[in-house]
Scaffold this motif. Structure first.
Motif, PDB file in Angstrom:
ATOM      1  N   THR A 119       1.045   4.797   1.156  1.00 27.02           N
ATOM      2  CA  THR A 119       0.394   5.641   2.153  1.00 27.02           C
ATOM      3  C   THR A 119       0.815   7.107   1.986  1.00 27.02           C
ATOM      4  OG1 THR A 119       2.175   5.147   3.724  1.00 27.02           O
ATOM      5  CG2 THR A 119       0.236   3.737   3.782  1.00 27.02           C
ATOM      6  N   GLY A 120       0.198   7.988   2.789  1.00 28.51           N
ATOM      7  CA  GLY A 120       0.472   9.416   2.707  1.00 28.51           C
ATOM      8  C   GLY A 120       1.803   9.790   3.301  1.00 28.51           C
ATOM      9  N   PRO A 121       2.126  11.081   3.263  1.00 32.88           N
ATOM     10  CA  PRO A 121       1.266  12.171   2.789  1.00 32.88           C
ATOM     11  C   PRO A 121       1.253  12.311   1.264  1.00 32.88           C
ATOM     12  CG  PRO A 121       3.341  13.048   3.578  1.00 32.88           C
ATOM     13  CD  PRO A 121       3.374  11.581   3.874  1.00 32.88           C
ATOM     14  N   TRP A 122       0.138  12.900   0.758  1.00 33.03           N
ATOM     15  CA  TRP A 122      -0.033  13.189  -0.659  1.00 33.03           C
ATOM     16  C   TRP A 122      -0.096  14.701  -0.842  1.00 33.03           C
ATOM     17  CZ3 TRP A 122      -0.728   9.385  -4.529  1.00 33.03           C
ATOM     18  CH2 TRP A 122      -0.862   8.076  -4.059  1.00 33.03           C
ATOM     19  N   ASP A 177      -2.734  13.619   4.662  1.00 36.24           N
ATOM     20  CA  ASP A 177      -2.066  12.485   5.323  1.00 36.24           C
ATOM     21  C   ASP A 177      -2.723  11.169   4.924  1.00 36.24           C
ATOM     22  OD1 ASP A 177      -0.213  14.079   6.663  1.00 36.24           O
ATOM     23  OD2 ASP A 177      -1.613  14.480   8.299  1.00 36.24           O
ATOM     24  N   ASN A 178      -4.031  11.232   4.681  1.00 38.37           N
ATOM     25  CA  ASN A 178      -4.785  10.067   4.237  1.00 38.37           C
ATOM     26  C   ASN A 178      -5.669  10.475   3.066  1.00 38.37           C
ATOM     27  OD1 ASN A 178      -4.081   8.148   6.505  1.00 38.37           O
ATOM     28  ND2 ASN A 178      -5.012   9.800   7.687  1.00 38.37           N
ATOM     29  N   LEU A 179      -5.969   9.533   2.194  1.00 37.51           N
ATOM     30  CA  LEU A 179      -6.826   9.812   1.049  1.00 37.51           C
ATOM     31  C   LEU A 179      -8.278   9.907   1.504  1.00 37.51           C
ATOM     32  CD1 LEU A 179      -5.223   7.447  -1.604  1.00 37.51           C
ATOM     33  CD2 LEU A 179      -5.026   9.942  -1.467  1.00 37.51           C
ATOM     34  N   ILE A 180      -8.888  11.060   1.271  1.00 37.53           N
ATOM     35  CA  ILE A 180     -10.286  11.299   1.643  1.00 37.53           C
ATOM     36  C   ILE A 180     -10.998  11.962   0.468  1.00 37.53           C
ATOM     37  CG2 ILE A 180      -9.797  11.546   4.118  1.00 37.53           C
ATOM     38  CD1 ILE A 180     -10.015  14.616   3.686  1.00 37.53           C
ATOM     39  N   GLU A 217       0.836  -1.195   0.000  1.00 39.56           N
ATOM     40  CA  GLU A 217       0.000   0.000   0.000  1.00 39.56           C
ATOM     41  C   GLU A 217       0.873   1.248   0.000  1.00 39.56           C
ATOM     42  OE1 GLU A 217      -3.567   2.229   2.549  1.00 39.56           O
ATOM     43  OE2 GLU A 217      -3.034   0.145   2.989  1.00 39.56           O
ATOM     44  N   LYS A 238       3.148  12.305  -5.715  1.00 40.39           N
ATOM     45  CA  LYS A 238       3.714  11.473  -4.652  1.00 40.39           C
ATOM     46  C   LYS A 238       4.990  10.808  -5.147  1.00 40.39           C
ATOM     47  CE  LYS A 238       3.547   8.862  -0.839  1.00 40.39           C
ATOM     48  NZ  LYS A 238       3.744   9.429   0.501  1.00 40.39           N
ATOM     49  N   PRO A 281      -7.720   2.549  -1.347  1.00 41.66           N
ATOM     50  CA  PRO A 281      -6.271   2.671  -1.138  1.00 41.66           C
ATOM     51  C   PRO A 281      -5.484   2.407  -2.416  1.00 41.66           C
ATOM     52  CG  PRO A 281      -7.043   0.570  -0.290  1.00 41.66           C
ATOM     53  CD  PRO A 281      -8.277   1.333  -0.688  1.00 41.66           C
TER      54      PRO A 281
END
Length: 271
Positions: free
Chosen positions: A85-88, A105-108, A83, A129, A256
């Protein structure tokens, strides 16, 4: 100047279905809620004519030739998906009430962001990224796919500056083997959503035109003079499609995001 109705006829679980919706409303076809499972394998033919199986899962694969010959092959255990992960970093275009750049920090969904410009944004935003690809995932006979999982609504993807195309329907996955390299890789994902969110966002502001029911009563003077909206609205329509109470549509890269390993298995096709 007539209200229109959209009627959709489709087949779901083998049964004919019909759905209709009035202008300004949205159809949610149940098939959109089904999990779209990526293929477990693909076949490829080399310039020499040699045929190979690209396996994305371990297991036995039973195949049949065009002449009706049956044979099988087996893929051993594969490396586990990784996976990302963030940050993006997410960049937005100027002039749409958004910050030029945010960090997630997380995909929303954009609709969950506290900044109103992001919450109501409609258009194209760019996710950037730098990802690390383990050397163990690459090499002779190995494959690697990029899986975005959930996207609302369209993605244009580049890896190390190489264009991977426009992904407009699930599964949002593509083979990146020939573009990936061990170590640091640059990933760029342009996400484009739909218009309702920005229109609903403008509905939070005072009106800048007069309506005759659902349709425009007349061209507002500020528009005829080529000036911006006096109330700060960013869009202009001649039909009142949405109100400020309407539900926002999920938008953005939801993930994800994963790197999915695979294997190339040469096939010995029976005569």
């Amino acid at each position: 100047m007539h209200v229109k109705q959209l009627k959709v006829e489709y087949v779901y679980n083998g049964k004919p279905q019909v759905m209709a919706v009035e202008e300004g409303d949205t159809i949610e076809i149940p098939v959109n809620d089904m999990q779209v499972i990526p293929p477990t394998y693909n076949l490829m033919v080399a310039d020499t004519g040699a045929v190979s199986l690209k396996a994305w899962e371990a297991g036995k694969f039973d195949l049949t030739t065009a002449l009706g010959k049956h044979f099988s092959t087996e893929a051993p255990a594969l490396e586990k998906p990784v996976e990302i992960t963030g940050p993006w970093t997410v960049n937005f275009p100027k002039g749409w009430g958004t910050p030029e750049q945010i960090t997630l920090d997380n995909l929303i969904s954009w609709t969950e962001h506290p900044e109103s410009g992001v919450k109501y944004f409609s258009g194209t935003a760019i996710y950037i990224k730098e990802i690390d690809i383990p050397a163990a995932l690459l090499g002779e006979g190995k494959l690697l796919a990029l899986d975005l999982s959930r996207v609302k609504n369209i993605a244009e993807v580049k890896l190390n500056g190489q264009d991977l195309g426009i992904w407009w329907k699930p599964p949002f996955r593509a083979d990146i083997t020939k573009f990936a390299k061990p170590g640091k890789n640059s990933l760029e994902v342009r996400i484009t959503n739909l218009w309702p969110n920005r229109l609903i966002g403008d509905e939070q502001l005072p009106d800048d035109r007069e309506w005759d029911g659902k349709q425009l009563k007349g061209w507002p003077q500020w528009l005829l003079e080529g000036k911006p909206s006096p109330t700060g609205r960013l869009t202009f329509t001649t039909w009142h499609h949405w109100t400020k109470e309407d539900k926002l549509l999920e938008s953005g890269l939801l993930g994800p995001v994963r790197l999915v390993p695979g294997l190339v298995i040469p096939l010995e096709i029976p005569d």
